[in-house]
Scaffold this active site. Sequence first.
Site, short mmCIF file in Angstrom:
data_model
loop_
_atom_site.label_atom_id
_atom_site.label_comp_id
_atom_site.label_asym_id
_atom_site.label_seq_id
_atom_site.Cartn_x
_atom_site.Cartn_y
_atom_site.Cartn_z
N ASP A 1 43.92 29.28 13.03
CA ASP A 1 43.81 30.43 12.13
C ASP A 1 45.18 31.06 11.93
O ASP A 1 45.71 31.70 12.84
CB ASP A 1 42.83 31.45 12.71
CG ASP A 1 42.59 32.62 11.77
OD1 ASP A 1 42.85 32.46 10.56
OD2 ASP A 1 42.15 33.68 12.23
N ASP B 1 46.16 31.28 3.94
CA ASP B 1 45.24 31.34 5.07
C ASP B 1 44.60 29.99 5.33
O ASP B 1 43.99 29.39 4.44
CB ASP B 1 44.17 32.39 4.76
CG ASP B 1 43.27 32.69 5.95
OD1 ASP B 1 43.62 32.28 7.07
OD2 ASP B 1 42.24 33.33 5.76
#
Length: 484
Positions: A97, A334
């Site tokens: 992440d 992201d």
Amino acid sequence: MAKPLFLLCFVLLSTCMFFTVSMAEMVLLPLTHSLSTTQFTTAHHLLKATSSRSAARFQNHQHRHKHISLPLSPGSDYTLSFSLGSASSPTVSLYLDTGSDLVWLPCAPFECILCEDKPPLSPPLNLSSSASPVHCQSSTCSAAHSFQSTSDLCAIARCPLDDIETSDCRSFSCPPFYYAYGDGSLIARLFRDSLTLPNSLTIHNFTFGCAHTTLAEPVGVAGFGRGVLSLPAQLASVSPQLGSRFSYCLVAHSFDSDKVRRPSPLILGRYEEKEKQFQNKHIKFVYTDMLENPKHPYFYSVGLEGVSVGKKKIPAPEMLKRIDVKGSGGMVVDSGTTFTMLPASLYDSVVSEFDHRVRRFCKRATKIEEKTGLGPCYYYDKVVRVPVMALHFPGNGSSVVLPRRNYFYEFLDGGGDGVEEEKKNVGCLMLMNGGDEKELSGGPWATLGNYQQQGFEVVYDLEKRKVGFARRQCSTLWQSLKQN
């Protein structure tokens, strides 16, 4: 002579181990797509699950009050594996992440509330004998508690006042911290132990969160964001060459069950010179500067100047090109969001132009849009012509032309959900509406999702504060780097 000889060998071995870590130019690791172990009954189910999760994750960028990782669930993200403790310890798998800066994982005994439909990726970690709790005076303890003062944290840990005043609270552990998610939460404690990556590279005194209880979150997170607790930041303390830059190249899969099983390369460090030794052609990257976000400093934010649909360039709102003092604006690159989210005004303009060009030849599939949460969708016979789409970032020539498969998903509809019906070819635009200006206040205005990053090597250069993109054959890159 046996003891001095043993000490000499130990010193030489320790020196060699440090030299190997500090002088390494590159470390190659495999990323695994969670779809390789997750099955969806229909394309509708798959798309609805991923679109809903993308929307929930993006909305939580705006409202959360702590620098925490976002809701992650099977079916849309990439996992990284490593071991904690000795090199022979069982490996644990966590979601990669870039939107958070903390590494945390489930620890035994572990209880996950409301996790019936969310299977774990690996058994809970049994802390090794070498693991030690982080003390309350540590700067990492403060970072985990949103940079609360260490004096306050040591008081919570019940360190006596005179010891707090003399900074002598090292025997008192960092208090547990609470993280709230859009669809779950957890309580964890900070520990230190040796982290060993699949290539046997070891980071000693690695700091991580150990969670014994979570709500709807059975899988941990390997935070790669811009923060002191992230994996790259901790790696940089051991080897600046490896920790100052990383990249990944997500194998183009379009949700194909065979392609998602292929490893996607995660590259820590630099490898340009090594690449020239076995690549015949030069790979050109398009770079754009990172933007600083005062409210969300751990995000990799960039500016977006516009989106092209065919030959028409649609300018982005001014707030997508910058970030204000309240943390509003910019686009986050992201790894944990599936589909790209755009502010309503830009999204509507892109969809209107796209629909104008495609609807002349295809019928709108409104029922599919309702089932998947995506749109516009179209029925077509054999071949559908769609306009080329490109993203324009600030910088000279910093435009990225997306492959068709990265923004238009095609599948066969019909015969699912227990209803027998004629099968039809369907295609859907894979962008999503992130909301209007009022809803986006205080957070990023857009997110570049991992689905749109397929088939690109995406570089995060932390030293130069730039993000770069280059079209690659990711499977070929994995094989080439692995062999060399």
